[in-house]
Design a protein around this motif. Structure first.
Motif, PDB file in Angstrom:
ATOM      1  N   ILE A 135       0.846  -1.202   0.000  1.00  0.00           N
ATOM      2  CA  ILE A 135       0.000   0.000   0.000  1.00  0.00           C
ATOM      3  C   ILE A 135       0.880   1.251   0.000  1.00  0.00           C
ATOM      4  CG2 ILE A 135      -1.698   1.333   1.355  1.00  0.00           C
ATOM      5  CD1 ILE A 135      -2.765  -1.431   2.364  1.00  0.00           C
ATOM      6  N   GLY A 136       1.907   1.252   0.851  1.00  0.00           N
ATOM      7  CA  GLY A 136       2.839   2.392   0.921  1.00  0.00           C
ATOM      8  C   GLY A 136       3.528   2.640  -0.416  1.00  0.00           C
ATOM      9  N   LYS A 137       3.981   1.552  -1.049  1.00  0.00           N
ATOM     10  CA  LYS A 137       4.700   1.692  -2.328  1.00  0.00           C
ATOM     11  C   LYS A 137       3.757   2.161  -3.440  1.00  0.00           C
ATOM     12  CE  LYS A 137       8.349  -1.719  -1.507  1.00  0.00           C
ATOM     13  NZ  LYS A 137       8.880  -3.042  -1.869  1.00  0.00           N
ATOM     14  N   LEU A 138       2.507   1.671  -3.400  1.00  0.00           N
ATOM     15  CA  LEU A 138       1.549   2.092  -4.432  1.00  0.00           C
ATOM     16  C   LEU A 138       1.159   3.561  -4.236  1.00  0.00           C
ATOM     17  CD1 LEU A 138       0.005   1.187  -6.936  1.00  0.00           C
ATOM     18  CD2 LEU A 138      -1.890   0.499  -5.462  1.00  0.00           C
ATOM     19  N   ALA A 139       1.065   3.981  -2.955  1.00  0.00           N
ATOM     20  CA  ALA A 139       0.768   5.392  -2.665  1.00  0.00           C
ATOM     21  C   ALA A 139       1.869   6.272  -3.263  1.00  0.00           C
ATOM     22  CB  ALA A 139       0.684   5.602  -1.155  1.00  0.00           C
ATOM     23  N   HIS A 140       3.114   5.819  -3.099  1.00  0.00           N
ATOM     24  CA  HIS A 140       4.262   6.553  -3.658  1.00  0.00           C
ATOM     25  C   HIS A 140       4.135   6.637  -5.186  1.00  0.00           C
ATOM     26  CE1 HIS A 140       8.372   7.818  -4.431  1.00  0.00           C
ATOM     27  NE2 HIS A 140       8.522   6.781  -5.227  1.00  0.00           N
ATOM     28  N   ARG A 141       3.766   5.518  -5.783  1.00  0.00           N
ATOM     29  CA  ARG A 141       3.652   5.456  -7.252  1.00  0.00           C
ATOM     30  C   ARG A 141       2.601   6.447  -7.760  1.00  0.00           C
ATOM     31  NH1 ARG A 141       5.556   1.842 -10.767  1.00  0.00           N
ATOM     32  NH2 ARG A 141       4.558   1.974 -12.790  1.00  0.00           N
ATOM     33  N   TYR A 142       1.439   6.459  -7.095  1.00  0.00           N
ATOM     34  CA  TYR A 142       0.373   7.388  -7.499  1.00  0.00           C
ATOM     35  C   TYR A 142       0.802   8.846  -7.294  1.00  0.00           C
ATOM     36  CZ  TYR A 142      -3.371   3.981  -8.397  1.00  0.00           C
ATOM     37  OH  TYR A 142      -4.148   2.991  -8.939  1.00  0.00           O
ATOM     38  N   LYS A 143       1.504   9.093  -6.190  1.00  0.00           N
ATOM     39  CA  LYS A 143       1.975  10.462  -5.940  1.00  0.00           C
ATOM     40  C   LYS A 143       2.932  10.932  -7.031  1.00  0.00           C
ATOM     41  CE  LYS A 143       2.899  12.916  -2.418  1.00  0.00           C
ATOM     42  NZ  LYS A 143       3.591  13.460  -1.252  1.00  0.00           N
ATOM     43  N   GLU A 145       2.794  10.163  -9.968  1.00  0.00           N
ATOM     44  CA  GLU A 145       1.970  10.471 -11.161  1.00  0.00           C
ATOM     45  C   GLU A 145       1.177  11.768 -10.958  1.00  0.00           C
ATOM     46  OE1 GLU A 145      -0.524   7.059 -11.775  1.00  0.00           O
ATOM     47  OE2 GLU A 145       1.189   5.725 -12.129  1.00  0.00           O
ATOM     48  N   GLY A 146       1.398  12.418  -9.806  1.00  0.00           N
ATOM     49  CA  GLY A 146       0.733  13.689  -9.544  1.00  0.00           C
ATOM     50  C   GLY A 146      -0.659  13.562  -8.949  1.00  0.00           C
ATOM     51  N   LYS A 147      -0.979  12.373  -8.426  1.00  0.00           N
ATOM     52  CA  LYS A 147      -2.316  12.174  -7.855  1.00  0.00           C
ATOM     53  C   LYS A 147      -2.326  12.469  -6.358  1.00  0.00           C
ATOM     54  CE  LYS A 147      -4.358   9.248 -11.274  1.00  0.00           C
ATOM     55  NZ  LYS A 147      -3.345   9.223 -12.238  1.00  0.00           N
ATOM     56  N   LYS A 148      -3.500  12.887  -5.865  1.00  0.00           N
ATOM     57  CA  LYS A 148      -3.660  13.139  -4.438  1.00  0.00           C
ATOM     58  C   LYS A 148      -4.168  11.840  -3.793  1.00  0.00           C
ATOM     59  CE  LYS A 148      -5.320  16.605  -1.269  1.00  0.00           C
ATOM     60  NZ  LYS A 148      -6.299  17.608  -0.948  1.00  0.00           N
ATOM     61  N   VAL A 149      -3.428  11.340  -2.799  1.00  0.00           N
ATOM     62  CA  VAL A 149      -3.700  10.008  -2.250  1.00  0.00           C
ATOM     63  C   VAL A 149      -4.021  10.082  -0.760  1.00  0.00           C
ATOM     64  CG1 VAL A 149      -2.782   7.638  -2.069  1.00  0.00           C
ATOM     65  CG2 VAL A 149      -1.968   9.134  -3.900  1.00  0.00           C
ATOM     66  N   LEU A 150      -4.883   9.161  -0.311  1.00  0.00           N
ATOM     67  CA  LEU A 150      -5.208   9.045   1.111  1.00  0.00           C
ATOM     68  C   LEU A 150      -5.172   7.556   1.470  1.00  0.00           C
ATOM     69  CD1 LEU A 150      -6.155  10.972   3.428  1.00  0.00           C
ATOM     70  CD2 LEU A 150      -8.502  10.405   2.782  1.00  0.00           C
ATOM     71  N   LEU A 151      -4.733   7.246   2.697  1.00  0.00           N
ATOM     72  CA  LEU A 151      -4.683   5.842   3.136  1.00  0.00           C
ATOM     73  C   LEU A 151      -5.687   5.612   4.260  1.00  0.00           C
ATOM     74  CD1 LEU A 151      -0.781   5.318   3.378  1.00  0.00           C
ATOM     75  CD2 LEU A 151      -2.258   4.961   1.402  1.00  0.00           C
ATOM     76  N   ALA A 152      -6.300   4.416   4.276  1.00  0.00           N
ATOM     77  CA  ALA A 152      -7.240   4.062   5.346  1.00  0.00           C
ATOM     78  C   ALA A 152      -6.707   2.867   6.111  1.00  0.00           C
ATOM     79  CB  ALA A 152      -8.605   3.730   4.742  1.00  0.00           C
ATOM     80  N   ALA A 153      -6.515   3.034   7.427  1.00  0.00           N
ATOM     81  CA  ALA A 153      -5.956   1.960   8.264  1.00  0.00           C
ATOM     82  C   ALA A 153      -7.073   1.040   8.750  1.00  0.00           C
ATOM     83  CB  ALA A 153      -5.196   2.572   9.437  1.00  0.00           C
ATOM     84  N   LEU A 298       9.593  -6.200  -6.492  1.00  0.00           N
ATOM     85  CA  LEU A 298      10.895  -6.679  -6.989  1.00  0.00           C
ATOM     86  C   LEU A 298      12.061  -6.241  -6.109  1.00  0.00           C
ATOM     87  CD1 LEU A 298      10.152  -5.791 -10.710  1.00  0.00           C
ATOM     88  CD2 LEU A 298      10.291  -8.109  -9.799  1.00  0.00           C
ATOM     89  N   GLY A 299      11.767  -5.717  -4.917  1.00  0.00           N
ATOM     90  CA  GLY A 299      12.860  -5.257  -4.048  1.00  0.00           C
ATOM     91  C   GLY A 299      12.331  -4.474  -2.868  1.00  0.00           C
ATOM     92  N   GLU A 300      13.267  -3.956  -2.070  1.00  0.00           N
ATOM     93  CA  GLU A 300      12.912  -3.284  -0.817  1.00  0.00           C
ATOM     94  C   GLU A 300      12.483  -1.822  -1.013  1.00  0.00           C
ATOM     95  OE1 GLU A 300      13.262  -4.775   2.352  1.00  0.00           O
ATOM     96  OE2 GLU A 300      13.521  -6.598   1.171  1.00  0.00           O
ATOM     97  N   LYS A 301      13.030  -1.189  -2.056  1.00  0.00           N
ATOM     98  CA  LYS A 301      12.831   0.263  -2.197  1.00  0.00           C
ATOM     99  C   LYS A 301      11.393   0.595  -2.597  1.00  0.00           C
ATOM    100  CE  LYS A 301      16.265   1.129  -5.126  1.00  0.00           C
ATOM    101  NZ  LYS A 301      16.945  -0.175  -5.297  1.00  0.00           N
ATOM    102  N   LYS A 302      10.993   1.845  -2.319  1.00  0.00           N
ATOM    103  CA  LYS A 302       9.598   2.189  -2.615  1.00  0.00           C
ATOM    104  C   LYS A 302       9.310   2.235  -4.115  1.00  0.00           C
ATOM    105  CE  LYS A 302      10.202   7.173  -1.670  1.00  0.00           C
ATOM    106  NZ  LYS A 302      11.231   7.486  -0.687  1.00  0.00           N
ATOM    107  N   GLU A 303      10.355   2.303  -4.932  1.00  0.00           N
ATOM    108  CA  GLU A 303      10.150   2.306  -6.399  1.00  0.00           C
ATOM    109  C   GLU A 303      10.033   0.876  -6.936  1.00  0.00           C
ATOM    110  OE1 GLU A 303      12.973   3.687  -5.001  1.00  0.00           O
ATOM    111  OE2 GLU A 303      12.102   5.693  -4.842  1.00  0.00           O
ATOM    112  N   ASP A 304      10.258  -0.131  -6.063  1.00  0.00           N
ATOM    113  CA  ASP A 304      10.368  -1.504  -6.560  1.00  0.00           C
ATOM    114  C   ASP A 304       9.049  -2.253  -6.726  1.00  0.00           C
ATOM    115  OD1 ASP A 304      13.099  -1.409  -6.922  1.00  0.00           O
ATOM    116  OD2 ASP A 304      13.557  -2.043  -4.885  1.00  0.00           O
TER     117      ASP A 304
END
Length: 331
Positions: A135-143, A145-153, A298-304
């Motif tokens: 979820i964290g990595k996908l939030a980074h990916r959307y950001k 792309e210039g999108k405004k993101v919110l997470l729900a716990a 594919l790895g540890e980094k948020k871009e992976d």
């Protein structure tokens, strides 16, 4: 034009960074699978019954799945007869072509979005598979792309789940909507949807519990979450992604079968592919479940976290052989 050459040309139009991520992330599988195939080809040279038996063992060992392997072996035998292949080395491009066919999927690996407002993506899966990290990595990916993101716990039951999501929220600069541990997940989702509407968010990513402490049925809990979300945004959730840990191999497949049938899953995320030599599980999952693999870790980094791409996958596995074929052509 040879299959490897075609594959190389097709990949050349894709970004080098992504190609490298697939190559690096699948290194263990390449060593544990393709290099064993290459070694078999060098040792046996001729295609006979013993060659087929060894190849079968390698494929099953890479978690390609027994049913899939049996069908694949039948197809390879047919191709060998049809094309009159005698030299084992000539079988490698045929094998890679067949693997690509097994991975291809008519449904797109692109994540569905809501053209008329907030896109809601729900994440399901057992504890420990890397759901929160995804979820964290996908939030980074959307950001990016210039999108405004919110997470729900929404995983309010697992100790530390809310904090873990908050850590990711801070890391990628995205706000997390939460309540107290143990509170009703559906109430968290209600708050999150309201907040997303007020803040005019593009994407809402929702975490859910992998298991519950009490006797309430997990599926009932999920259905309640669905109802709450749909009341507020009728077309939501736009994706229900089941997160699976690739390192657990066949176990991941059983989880997906059990969970997937009941929880309205629309796609799969395979995490920790870089940590396993059994990346063949992607093929087994693709064959045995009627669900697209949408994302791979594919790895540890948020871009992976990358959208799944069958060409990149096969190219990464056979990278050594493709290079070899080029060198031989130049010589």
């Amino acid at each position: 034009m040879s299959f490897f050459k075609k594959l190389k040309e097709s990949i050349s139009s894709k970004t080098e960074t992504v190609t490298k991520q697939f190559r690096d992330g699948l290194e263990k599988t390449r060593k544990g699978f393709i290099e064993k195939v290459s070694d078999l080809v060098i040792r046996r040279k001729k295609i006979d019954e013993e060659f087929y038996e060894e190849l079968e063992e390698i494929l099953i060992g890479a978690d390609v799945g027994v049913n899939t392997v049996m069908n694949l072996m039948d197809e390879l035998r047919d191709e060998v007869r049809k094309r009159r292949i005698e030299d084992a080395a000539d079988l490698q491009p045929v094998l890679s072509e067949k693997l690509m066919d097994l991975l291809r999927d008519d449904s797109s690996s692109e994540l569905r979005s809501n053209p008329d407002g907030i896109t809601v993506i729900l994440f399901v899966g057992v504890n420990g598979v890397g759901k929160t990290t995804t979820i964290g990595k996908l939030a980074h990916r959307y950001k990016q792309e210039g999108k405004k993101v919110l997470l729900a716990a929404g995983d309010t039951f697992r100790a530390g789940a809310i904090e873990q999501l908050e850590v990711w929220g801070e890391r990628v600069g995205v706000e997390v909507i939460k309540q107290q541990p143990g509170s009703d997940p559906a109430a968290v989702m209600f708050d999150a949807v309201q907040a997303a509407k007020q803040r005019q968010v593009d994407v809402l990513l929702c975490d859910t519990a992998g298991r519950l402490q009490n006797k309430t049925n997990l599926m009932e809990e999920l259905n309640k979450i669905f109802r709450v979300i749909q009341r507020e945004i009728p077309s939501a959730p736009h994706e229900v992604l089941m997160v699976l840990d690739a390192t657990t191999g066949q176990n991941a497949l059983s989880q997906a079968k059990l969970f997937g049938e009941k929880s309205g899953v629309t796609g799969l995320v395979l995490t920790k592919l870089d940590g396993t030599a059994k990346g063949g599980i992607v093929i087994a999952i693709r064959q045995e479940l009627d669900l697209p693999v949408k994302l791979v870790g594919l790895g540890e980094k948020k871009e992976d976290l990358q959208p799944f791409d069958s060409e990149q996958f096969v190219h990464a596995l056979f990278a050594g052989l493709i290079k070899e074929e080029e060198t031989n052509a130049e010589a």
